[in-house]
Scaffold this motif. Structure first.
Motif, PDB file in Angstrom:
ATOM      1  N   VAL A 167       0.830   2.799 -11.596  1.00  0.00           N
ATOM      2  CA  VAL A 167       0.865   1.723 -10.591  1.00  0.00           C
ATOM      3  C   VAL A 167       0.808   0.336 -11.217  1.00  0.00           C
ATOM      4  CG1 VAL A 167      -0.168   3.192  -8.814  1.00  0.00           C
ATOM      5  CG2 VAL A 167      -1.651   1.713 -10.201  1.00  0.00           C
ATOM      6  N   GLY A 168       0.583   0.262 -12.547  1.00  0.00           N
ATOM      7  CA  GLY A 168       0.637  -1.041 -13.185  1.00  0.00           C
ATOM      8  C   GLY A 168      -0.634  -1.505 -13.864  1.00  0.00           C
ATOM      9  N   ILE A 169      -1.608  -0.606 -14.101  1.00  0.00           N
ATOM     10  CA  ILE A 169      -2.806  -0.961 -14.855  1.00  0.00           C
ATOM     11  C   ILE A 169      -2.603  -0.483 -16.292  1.00  0.00           C
ATOM     12  CG2 ILE A 169      -5.306  -0.733 -15.051  1.00  0.00           C
ATOM     13  CD1 ILE A 169      -4.459  -2.128 -12.498  1.00  0.00           C
ATOM     14  N   ARG A 181       0.832  -1.201   0.000  1.00  0.00           N
ATOM     15  CA  ARG A 181       0.000   0.000   0.000  1.00  0.00           C
ATOM     16  C   ARG A 181       0.866   1.250   0.000  1.00  0.00           C
ATOM     17  NH1 ARG A 181      -3.602   0.048   4.891  1.00  0.00           N
ATOM     18  NH2 ARG A 181      -1.738   0.798   5.942  1.00  0.00           N
ATOM     19  N   GLY A 182       1.912   1.259   0.833  1.00  0.00           N
ATOM     20  CA  GLY A 182       2.791   2.422   0.886  1.00  0.00           C
ATOM     21  C   GLY A 182       3.478   2.675  -0.443  1.00  0.00           C
ATOM     22  N   ASP A 183       3.940   1.613  -1.103  1.00  0.00           N
ATOM     23  CA  ASP A 183       4.599   1.771  -2.404  1.00  0.00           C
ATOM     24  C   ASP A 183       3.628   2.305  -3.449  1.00  0.00           C
ATOM     25  OD1 ASP A 183       6.915   0.826  -1.288  1.00  0.00           O
ATOM     26  OD2 ASP A 183       6.743  -1.201  -2.117  1.00  0.00           O
ATOM     27  N   MET A 184       2.394   1.776  -3.450  1.00  0.00           N
ATOM     28  CA  MET A 184       1.402   2.222  -4.426  1.00  0.00           C
ATOM     29  C   MET A 184       1.049   3.695  -4.214  1.00  0.00           C
ATOM     30  SD  MET A 184      -2.467   0.832  -5.186  1.00  0.00           S
ATOM     31  CE  MET A 184      -3.190   1.831  -3.870  1.00  0.00           C
ATOM     32  N   LEU A 185       0.831   4.080  -2.960  1.00  0.00           N
ATOM     33  CA  LEU A 185       0.489   5.467  -2.672  1.00  0.00           C
ATOM     34  C   LEU A 185       1.639   6.401  -3.012  1.00  0.00           C
ATOM     35  CD1 LEU A 185      -1.499   5.121   0.686  1.00  0.00           C
ATOM     36  CD2 LEU A 185      -2.395   5.467  -1.613  1.00  0.00           C
ATOM     37  N   ALA A 186       2.869   5.952  -2.789  1.00  0.00           N
ATOM     38  CA  ALA A 186       4.026   6.780  -3.141  1.00  0.00           C
ATOM     39  C   ALA A 186       4.089   7.003  -4.649  1.00  0.00           C
ATOM     40  CB  ALA A 186       5.316   6.126  -2.646  1.00  0.00           C
ATOM     41  N   THR A 187       3.760   5.973  -5.424  1.00  0.00           N
ATOM     42  CA  THR A 187       3.748   6.109  -6.885  1.00  0.00           C
ATOM     43  C   THR A 187       2.668   7.084  -7.329  1.00  0.00           C
ATOM     44  OG1 THR A 187       4.573   3.853  -7.159  1.00  0.00           O
ATOM     45  CG2 THR A 187       3.476   4.845  -9.053  1.00  0.00           C
ATOM     46  N   ILE A 188       1.473   6.969  -6.740  1.00  0.00           N
ATOM     47  CA  ILE A 188       0.390   7.891  -7.080  1.00  0.00           C
ATOM     48  C   ILE A 188       0.765   9.317  -6.695  1.00  0.00           C
ATOM     49  CG2 ILE A 188      -2.006   8.508  -6.583  1.00  0.00           C
ATOM     50  CD1 ILE A 188      -2.562   5.507  -6.220  1.00  0.00           C
ATOM     51  N   ALA A 189       1.402   9.482  -5.539  1.00  0.00           N
ATOM     52  CA  ALA A 189       1.812  10.815  -5.092  1.00  0.00           C
ATOM     53  C   ALA A 189       2.778  11.452  -6.084  1.00  0.00           C
ATOM     54  CB  ALA A 189       2.451  10.732  -3.701  1.00  0.00           C
ATOM     55  N   GLU A 190       3.666  10.655  -6.657  1.00  0.00           N
ATOM     56  CA  GLU A 190       4.589  11.189  -7.662  1.00  0.00           C
ATOM     57  C   GLU A 190       3.835  11.738  -8.864  1.00  0.00           C
ATOM     58  OE1 GLU A 190       7.428   8.230  -8.745  1.00  0.00           O
ATOM     59  OE2 GLU A 190       8.291   8.062  -6.729  1.00  0.00           O
ATOM     60  N   VAL A 191       2.781  11.046  -9.281  1.00  0.00           N
ATOM     61  CA  VAL A 191       1.964  11.526 -10.405  1.00  0.00           C
ATOM     62  C   VAL A 191       1.283  12.835 -10.028  1.00  0.00           C
ATOM     63  CG1 VAL A 191      -0.032  11.006 -11.872  1.00  0.00           C
ATOM     64  CG2 VAL A 191       1.608   9.207 -11.312  1.00  0.00           C
ATOM     65  N   TYR A 192       0.688  12.889  -8.846  1.00  0.00           N
ATOM     66  CA  TYR A 192       0.003  14.102  -8.414  1.00  0.00           C
ATOM     67  C   TYR A 192       0.972  15.281  -8.313  1.00  0.00           C
ATOM     68  CZ  TYR A 192      -4.082  11.229  -7.147  1.00  0.00           C
ATOM     69  OH  TYR A 192      -5.170  10.399  -7.172  1.00  0.00           O
ATOM     70  N   ARG A 193       2.133  15.032  -7.762  1.00  0.00           N
ATOM     71  CA  ARG A 193       3.124  16.109  -7.627  1.00  0.00           C
ATOM     72  C   ARG A 193       3.601  16.582  -9.001  1.00  0.00           C
ATOM     73  NH1 ARG A 193       5.758  17.435  -3.209  1.00  0.00           N
ATOM     74  NH2 ARG A 193       7.745  17.630  -4.292  1.00  0.00           N
ATOM     75  N   ALA A 203      -6.984  -5.081  -7.299  1.00  0.00           N
ATOM     76  CA  ALA A 203      -6.843  -5.187  -8.753  1.00  0.00           C
ATOM     77  C   ALA A 203      -5.406  -5.512  -9.142  1.00  0.00           C
ATOM     78  CB  ALA A 203      -7.287  -3.880  -9.410  1.00  0.00           C
ATOM     79  N   LEU A 204      -4.454  -4.862  -8.489  1.00  0.00           N
ATOM     80  CA  LEU A 204      -3.048  -5.122  -8.786  1.00  0.00           C
ATOM     81  C   LEU A 204      -2.670  -6.559  -8.425  1.00  0.00           C
ATOM     82  CD1 LEU A 204      -1.504  -1.738  -7.581  1.00  0.00           C
ATOM     83  CD2 LEU A 204      -1.805  -2.523  -9.936  1.00  0.00           C
TER      84      LEU A 204
END
Length: 499
Positions: free
Chosen positions: A161-163, A29-41, A371-372
Motif C-alpha cells: 500500500v506504500g509503506i 479506502r476502497g483502493d487501499m483495501l483492494a490492494t491488501i486483499a490482493e496480498v491476502y489472496r 499514515a499514507l
C-alpha cells in the motif's frame, strides 16, 4: 384557540461518535483495501463477509482488551426475546462461523474480511463508534508457521500500500514467555491458574501503560500503586521490588539480534516449561521468516510488545510505523501502531467445547489511511468526471451519447442534469466536481460534427496567472471533430496528471 405547533424538523447532523465519508476518502479506502486483499489472496486466503449482527450470546465477553464485560455494544432484544448486537470486531463472528460450518469448511480455514464494526463507547478525538477493520485469520493450524505467515503477510501488505522498508517494523512477542516470567516472579501458579489472577491482571494493565507512564509509573503500578498528577490513586499489584525487577527485565529484554533476545528470555523464564516453550516458538518464527527474506529490519522479536497480551494465548505481533509526524501541538513523535494480532486458541472452544487453534491480524484501516496521507502516498485532490454541458434541452439524447462515447473509452463522464439555462452555473458545477474537462456542443457545432473541449485545469491556471490578452485568446478551449474527442480528452488528462 391556540394554533397547533408545526412538527419539529429533524436536525441535520451526524450522530455523536459517527462521521460521514465523502468522495476521495471512500475511494482511497476502497483502493487501499483492494490492494491488501490482493496480498491476502496471493497467500491463499479467501474472502468472508459475515452478518453485521450477531447474537449477544455468540459475542460473549465484549471488548476483551477492556475489563468491561457485557458492555460496549449496540444491542437490542428481538421479537422472540433474543438479544442481538452489532458486531464489535471481526474475530467473534469468525469464531461463530468456524463452529457453525466446521463440517463444510476446509481445515485449516484461511479467511480475510473487511468492513465496519461498532462499539458503544464514549467517543473522543479520532475515536468513533463506527470504524473499519481489515482482518486475516487462520483457524485450525496449531503450528507457529501460521503465525509466521501472518507476520510476513502483514509486512507484504504494508509495503504493497506504500509503506516502504525502514518506515515500519512488525514486532513479535509471546504470551507464554510472559507467563513464564510471571511464574518465576511468583504471580502465576501453573497448578492453579486462578491463583494470583487479580495481581496478574494488574501487571498486564501496568506494562501495557509503559509508553504512557514510563518505567517509574509501571513500577509503581506493579507495587503499591500510582498517584497521578490530579491526585487520583490507582491500586497496584502488590509486587515486591525483586518481583517487579523480573517483570521489567522481560520488558527490556530486546537485544541487537533475535538470537541474543531469545537467549536473554531463556535466562528470565528459568525453569518454567511454559516460558521455555514460548521462547522456542519465537525462535522458530524468526527462523521461518528469515528463510523467506523477512529479516529483523522488517520483522523482529521484541518483548516490549504487550498490547492485548491478556487476550492471546501464544505469539502476538504488532505493526508499528517508525517515521515521525507532528502532533496537534507541533511536536515530533513516531506515528505508532497500525495493526496487531496474535494466537487465540480458546475463542472457538466456546462454541464446540474443543480447543481449536487460531491466529490472525487486524489492520486499523483509518490509522493506515492517515499514515499514507502523512507520507504523501494519498490525499491529493480526487479527479472528477468529464462534464458534458447542455446547450439545448431538446438535444439531451446527443449529449448522453457523447458521455457514453467517453465512458466506452474508459473515461469517467456525466451529462449536466441541473437547470441548463445559465451556462456559467454548469462550469461552476464542473469546478466543484473537480472535473478536468468540459465538453461543449451547441447547434452550430453539432451541424459541423465537432465539439468544444475546455481544459478546466489549464483554464483555472490562466485565470489566476495570465494577462488579459492571454485570457482573451482562450488557449484552454479548442474545437475538435467528434471522432477525435476521446483522444484529445485523454491527452489533456495525461498532461494534467504529469504536472
Amino acid at each position: 384557540m391556540a394554533k397547533d405547533k408545526a412538527p419539529r424538523r429533524p436536525r441535520a447532523e451526524t450522530p455523536k461518535g459517527f462521521r460521514d465519508y465523502f468522495g476521495a476518502e471512500v475511494t482511497e479506502r476502497g483502493d487501499m483495501l483492494a490492494t491488501i486483499a490482493e496480498v491476502y489472496r496471493a497467500h491463499g486466503f479467501d474472502p468472508l463477509e459475515t452478518s453485521a449482527v450477531e447474537t449477544v450470546e455468540a459475542l460473549g465477553k465484549f471488548l476483551p482488551d477492556v475489563d468491561r464485560p457485557n458492555e460496549g455494544v449496540f444491542a437490542w432484544q428481538d421479537e422472540g426475546g433474543d438479544w442481538l448486537a452489532l458486531r464489535y470486531d471481526m474475530t467473534a463472528p469468525l469464531a461463530r462461523v468456524a463452529a457453525q460450518f466446521r463440517n463444510d469448511l476446509p481445515a485449516p480455514y484461511r479467511r480475510y474480511t473487511m468492513g465496519p464494526v461498532w462499539r458503544n463507547e464514549k467517543p473522543g478525538p479520532g475515536r468513533f463508534r463506527q470504524f473499519y477493520q481489515c482482518d486475516a485469520d487462520t483457524v485450525g493450524a496449531p503450528s507457529v508457521a501460521a503465525d509466521a505467515e501472518i507476520c510476513g503477510m502483514l509486512s507484504d501488505a504494508l509495503e504493497a500500500v506504500g509503506i516502504p522498508r525502514g518506515d515500519y517494523l512488525v514486532r513479535v512477542n509471546n504470551r507464554k514467555v510472559l507467563n513464564g516470567v510471571m511464574e518465576v516472579a511468583g504471580v502465576l501458579d501453573p497448578t492453579n491458574p486462578e491463583r494470583f489472577a487479580e495481581a496478574r491482571g494488574t501487571v498486564l494493565r501496568a506494562i501495557d501503560k509503559f509508553d504512557k507512564f514510563g518505567e517509574a509509573g509501571v513500577r509503581a503500578l506493579m507495587g503499591a500503586g500510582r498517584l497521578d498528577e490530579s491526585g487520583d490513586f490507582t491500586k497496584g499489584a502488590g509486587l515486591s521490588d525483586e518481583q517487579a525487577d523480573i517483570v521489567m527485565g522481560f520488558m527490556q529484554a530486546r537485544r541487537d539480534s533475535g538470537a541474543a533476545t531469545a537467549a536473554r528470555l531463556r535466562e528470565l523464564v528459568g525453569g518454567s516449561a511454559l516460558g521455555l516453550e514460548g521462547v522456542g516458538e519465537l525462535e522458530l518464527i524468526a527462523e521461518l521468516l528469515e528463510g523467506q527474506g523477512y529479516g529483523p529490519e522488517r520483522i523482529l522479536i521484541d518483548p516490549s510488545v504487550v498490547r492485548g497480551l491478556g487476550y492471546y494465548t501464544g505469539p502476538v505481533f504488532e505493526a508499528e510505523l517508525t517515521f515521525e509526524i507532528l502532533d496537534e501541538k507541533g511536536r515530533k513523535r513516531s506515528f505508532g501502531s497500525v495493526a496487531g494480532g496474535g494466537r487465540y486458541d480458546d475463542l472457538v472452544k466456546r462454541f464446540t467445547g474443543q480447543a481449536v487453534p487460531a491466529t490472525g491480524v487486524s489492520i486499523g484501516v483509518d490509522r493506515l489511511l492517515a499514515a499514507l496521507r502523512a507520507k504523501g502516498r494519498i490525499g491529493g485532490r480526487a479527479q472528477g468526471p468529464v462534464v458534458v454541458t447542455v446547450m439545448d434541452r431538446e438535444r439531451m439524447g446527443d449529449y448522453l451519447a457523447l458521455a457514453a462515447t467517453l465512458r466506452r473509452a474508459g473515461l469517467r463522464a456525466e451529462v449536466y442534469l441541473g437547470n441548463p439555462k445559465n451556462f456559467g452555473n454548469q462550469l461552476k458545477y464542473a469546478d466543484k466536481r473537480e472535473s478536468p474537462v468540459a465538453i461543449i456542443q451547441g447547434s452550430d457545432e453539432a451541424a459541423r460534427g465537432v465539439v468544444q473541449i475546455k481544459d478546466l485545469v489549464l483554464g483555472a491556471q490562466i485565470a489566476a496567472e495570465a494577462t488579459v490578452e492571454e485570457w482573451k485568446s482562450q488557449p484552454a478551449q479548442f474545437e475538435a471533430p467528434i471522432g477525435e474527442m476521446v483522444e484529445k480528452v485523454k491527452a489533456i488528462i495525461a498532461r494534467n496528471e504529469a504536472r
